[in-house]
Design a protein around this motif. Structure first.
Motif, PDB file in Angstrom:
ATOM      1  N   HIS A 165       0.837  -1.201   0.000  1.00  0.00           N
ATOM      2  CA  HIS A 165       0.000   0.000   0.000  1.00  0.00           C
ATOM      3  C   HIS A 165       0.874   1.253   0.000  1.00  0.00           C
ATOM      4  N   GLY A 166       0.618   2.122  -0.966  1.00  0.00           N
ATOM      5  CA  GLY A 166       1.369   3.362  -1.049  1.00  0.00           C
ATOM      6  C   GLY A 166       2.688   3.254  -1.793  1.00  0.00           C
ATOM      7  N   ARG A 167       3.078   2.025  -2.164  1.00  0.00           N
ATOM      8  CA  ARG A 167       4.329   1.847  -2.910  1.00  0.00           C
ATOM      9  C   ARG A 167       4.057   1.884  -4.405  1.00  0.00           C
ATOM     10  N   ARG A 168       5.117   2.026  -5.183  1.00  0.00           N
ATOM     11  CA  ARG A 168       4.962   2.158  -6.632  1.00  0.00           C
ATOM     12  C   ARG A 168       5.252   0.835  -7.323  1.00  0.00           C
ATOM     13  N   LEU A 169       4.297   0.415  -8.144  1.00  0.00           N
ATOM     14  CA  LEU A 169       4.447  -0.756  -8.990  1.00  0.00           C
ATOM     15  C   LEU A 169       4.698  -0.285 -10.414  1.00  0.00           C
TER      16      LEU A 169
ATOM     17  N   LYS B 226      -2.942  -7.272 -22.267  1.00  0.00           N
ATOM     18  CA  LYS B 226      -4.015  -7.972 -21.569  1.00  0.00           C
ATOM     19  C   LYS B 226      -3.580  -8.433 -20.181  1.00  0.00           C
ATOM     20  N   ILE B 227      -2.385  -9.023 -20.102  1.00  0.00           N
ATOM     21  CA  ILE B 227      -1.898  -9.506 -18.812  1.00  0.00           C
ATOM     22  C   ILE B 227      -1.444  -8.348 -17.935  1.00  0.00           C
ATOM     23  N   GLY B 228      -0.652  -7.435 -18.503  1.00  0.00           N
ATOM     24  CA  GLY B 228      -0.180  -6.286 -17.731  1.00  0.00           C
ATOM     25  C   GLY B 228      -1.317  -5.450 -17.181  1.00  0.00           C
ATOM     26  N   GLY B 229      -2.392  -5.302 -17.966  1.00  0.00           N
ATOM     27  CA  GLY B 229      -3.545  -4.530 -17.510  1.00  0.00           C
ATOM     28  C   GLY B 229      -4.208  -5.155 -16.305  1.00  0.00           C
ATOM     29  N   ARG B 230      -4.310  -6.487 -16.288  1.00  0.00           N
ATOM     30  CA  ARG B 230      -4.912  -7.167 -15.140  1.00  0.00           C
ATOM     31  C   ARG B 230      -4.017  -7.068 -13.911  1.00  0.00           C
ATOM     32  N   VAL B 231      -2.711  -7.189 -14.124  1.00  0.00           N
ATOM     33  CA  VAL B 231      -1.783  -7.022 -13.004  1.00  0.00           C
ATOM     34  C   VAL B 231      -1.909  -5.622 -12.423  1.00  0.00           C
ATOM     35  N   ALA B 232      -2.061  -4.626 -13.294  1.00  0.00           N
ATOM     36  CA  ALA B 232      -2.185  -3.235 -12.857  1.00  0.00           C
ATOM     37  C   ALA B 232      -3.408  -3.042 -11.972  1.00  0.00           C
TER      38      ALA B 232
ATOM     39  N   LEU C 258      -3.648  -1.642  -8.124  1.00  0.00           N
ATOM     40  CA  LEU C 258      -4.488  -0.515  -7.701  1.00  0.00           C
ATOM     41  C   LEU C 258      -5.392  -0.918  -6.541  1.00  0.00           C
ATOM     42  N   ALA C 259      -5.894  -2.162  -6.568  1.00  0.00           N
ATOM     43  CA  ALA C 259      -6.749  -2.638  -5.481  1.00  0.00           C
ATOM     44  C   ALA C 259      -5.985  -2.727  -4.165  1.00  0.00           C
ATOM     45  N   PHE C 260      -4.681  -2.968  -4.243  1.00  0.00           N
ATOM     46  CA  PHE C 260      -3.847  -2.998  -3.048  1.00  0.00           C
ATOM     47  C   PHE C 260      -3.502  -1.588  -2.559  1.00  0.00           C
ATOM     48  N   GLY C 261      -3.910  -0.585  -3.308  1.00  0.00           N
ATOM     49  CA  GLY C 261      -3.586   0.784  -2.926  1.00  0.00           C
ATOM     50  C   GLY C 261      -2.212   1.214  -3.382  1.00  0.00           C
ATOM     51  N   MET C 262      -1.690   0.556  -4.413  1.00  0.00           N
ATOM     52  CA  MET C 262      -0.376   0.913  -4.938  1.00  0.00           C
ATOM     53  C   MET C 262      -0.509   2.020  -5.981  1.00  0.00           C
ATOM     54  N   GLU C 263       0.551   2.756  -6.159  1.00  0.00           N
ATOM     55  CA  GLU C 263       0.656   3.702  -7.266  1.00  0.00           C
ATOM     56  C   GLU C 263       1.240   2.935  -8.438  1.00  0.00           C
ATOM     57  N   VAL C 264       0.500   2.837  -9.525  1.00  0.00           N
ATOM     58  CA  VAL C 264       0.922   1.995 -10.643  1.00  0.00           C
ATOM     59  C   VAL C 264       1.320   2.852 -11.833  1.00  0.00           C
ATOM     60  N   THR C 265       2.512   2.589 -12.351  1.00  0.00           N
ATOM     61  CA  THR C 265       2.978   3.245 -13.568  1.00  0.00           C
ATOM     62  C   THR C 265       3.320   2.174 -14.596  1.00  0.00           C
ATOM     63  N   ALA C 266       3.312   2.538 -15.847  1.00  0.00           N
ATOM     64  CA  ALA C 266       3.596   1.565 -16.897  1.00  0.00           C
ATOM     65  C   ALA C 266       4.377   2.228 -18.021  1.00  0.00           C
ATOM     66  N   TRP C 267       5.138   1.407 -18.718  1.00  0.00           N
ATOM     67  CA  TRP C 267       5.902   1.903 -19.866  1.00  0.00           C
ATOM     68  C   TRP C 267       6.133   0.766 -20.855  1.00  0.00           C
ATOM     69  N   SER C 268       6.055   1.074 -22.113  1.00  0.00           N
ATOM     70  CA  SER C 268       6.590   0.263 -23.197  1.00  0.00           C
ATOM     71  C   SER C 268       6.729   1.201 -24.378  1.00  0.00           C
ATOM     72  N   ARG C 269       7.449   0.788 -25.390  1.00  0.00           N
ATOM     73  CA  ARG C 269       7.713   1.684 -26.523  1.00  0.00           C
ATOM     74  C   ARG C 269       6.435   2.108 -27.233  1.00  0.00           C
ATOM     75  N   ASN C 270       5.431   1.233 -27.237  1.00  0.00           N
ATOM     76  CA  ASN C 270       4.202   1.520 -27.972  1.00  0.00           C
ATOM     77  C   ASN C 270       3.034   1.906 -27.075  1.00  0.00           C
ATOM     78  N   LEU C 271       3.277   2.041 -25.792  1.00  0.00           N
ATOM     79  CA  LEU C 271       2.177   2.329 -24.872  1.00  0.00           C
ATOM     80  C   LEU C 271       1.697   3.770 -25.036  1.00  0.00           C
ATOM     81  N   THR C 272       0.390   3.934 -25.160  1.00  0.00           N
ATOM     82  CA  THR C 272      -0.193   5.258 -25.329  1.00  0.00           C
ATOM     83  C   THR C 272      -0.810   5.745 -24.023  1.00  0.00           C
ATOM     84  N   ARG C 273      -0.963   7.048 -23.933  1.00  0.00           N
ATOM     85  CA  ARG C 273      -1.616   7.628 -22.756  1.00  0.00           C
ATOM     86  C   ARG C 273      -3.078   7.170 -22.686  1.00  0.00           C
ATOM     87  N   GLU C 274      -3.699   6.966 -23.829  1.00  0.00           N
ATOM     88  CA  GLU C 274      -5.081   6.509 -23.841  1.00  0.00           C
ATOM     89  C   GLU C 274      -5.212   5.133 -23.189  1.00  0.00           C
ATOM     90  N   ARG C 275      -4.276   4.239 -23.487  1.00  0.00           N
ATOM     91  CA  ARG C 275      -4.316   2.914 -22.883  1.00  0.00           C
ATOM     92  C   ARG C 275      -4.048   3.013 -21.380  1.00  0.00           C
TER      93      ARG C 275
END
Length: 322
Positions: free
Chosen positions: A148-152, A159-165, A169-186
């Protein structure tokens, strides 16, 4: 091709469950099915084993089928691989040899669950604490890491990364993501923050989890320089593809205590040799590629493998991979 006296080899049935995971009786009058529990990584031995088979069923990418092997299997007509993508089959060589390659469906749930099993076990020292308790060791020896409160940080938000995310979030984590093709919309769709760069994600995350497909741009994506960016208190989990993380660099980082720990379900060599350094690396929680090894997933894999075989024998192949 006659549909009498055909033989099918089912490879790497380690748990001896392939026969019970599907109804093979629907093809029993046309195909003799033989299952093998062991794994062969020697091409000569594999070629000899498969020489008398018309059909081969293989799980995921456990066994490679390069041109050099396919060229030695003139009897092979159908190769069924679980999943709908396989990077260790030479599809051009298969086509050249007249081999039809078919896939099966799969679920994204099991690898998500295993990712969290590894991450939680690392954070709370489950394995060393359980071992100590059962062997008469000290009562409490680790200090758990809070979620809780830590960054993932997620490398990949498919599909898999989204479910992990969403679980993070349910654990109260701050979640960030990156990949070369990842969009802000996603990222907005999942409800996570888009990291400015891979470097930023690695440097600022308390937990990093890999969920990328293996390709030319992701092979070796995390090497010694990238591991050096991570905090000494950070953990790395990889249930995706082994080659995305430089295994030797990770072992060195763990041995030198430059990160707090790692969880791996995928390896450069599978099965791991008995003397492989992964087996003795400190602060490493490793499982033998269990990401997709569940009852429901196997029922899908083998059930649809039977469907693939039946459809091929009826002259109308389904789920053909190219």
């Amino acid at each position: 091709m006659t549909t009498t006296s055909l033989r099918c080899a089912v490879l790497d049935d380690h748990q001896d469950v392939a026969a019970a995971s599907a109804d093979w009786s629907t093809i029993a009058d046309r195909v003799e099915v033989v299952t093998y529990r062991d794994h062969l990584d020697d091409e000569d031995r594999l070629a000899a084993r498969l020489a008398d088979f018309d059909i081969v069923v293989t799980l995921r990418e456990r066994v490679a089928f390069p041109a050099s092997l396919l060229d030695r299997l003139p009897r092979l007509a159908l190769l069924v691989a679980s999943g709908m993508r396989n990077s260790v089959i030479d599809h051009a060589a298969a086509a050249r040899n007249g081999v039809t390659v078919c896939g099966t469906g799969s679920s994204s749930t099991p690898p998500v669950e295993l990712t969290w099993a590894l991450l939680l076990a690392l954070a709370r020292g489950i394995v060393p604490e359980n071992t100590a308790l059962r062997t008469g060791g000290p009562w409490q020896q680790t200090l758990g890491a809070d979620l809780h409160g830590r960054r993932l940080g997620l490398l990949g938000l498919g599909k898999i990364g989204g479910r992990v995310a969403r679980i993070g979030l349910a654990f109260g984590m701050e979640v960030t993501a990156w990949s070369r093709n990842l969009t802000r919309e996603r990222a907005d769709e999942v409800g996570v923050t888009l990291a400015g760069s891979q470097r930023e994600l690695l440097a600022e995350s308390d937990f990093v989890s890999v969920h990328l497909a293996l390709g030319d741009r992701t092979r070796g994506l995390i090497g010694a320089p990238e591991l050096a960016l991570m905090r000494p208190s950070a953990y790395l989990v990889n249930t995706s593809r082994a080659a995305i993380v430089d295994q030797d660099a990770l072992i060195e980082a763990l041995r030198e205590g430059r990160i707090a720990g790692a969880g791996l379900d995928v390896f450069d060599i599978e099965p791991l040799p008995r003397d492989h350094p992964v087996r003795t690396t400190p602060h490493l929680l490793a499982t033998p590629h269990l990401g997709y090894v569940t009852r429901d997933n196997y029922a899908t894999y083998y059930g649809e493998a039977v469907e693939d075989i039946r459809a091929y024998l009826d002259g109308a192949p389904v789920r053909v991979l190219r």
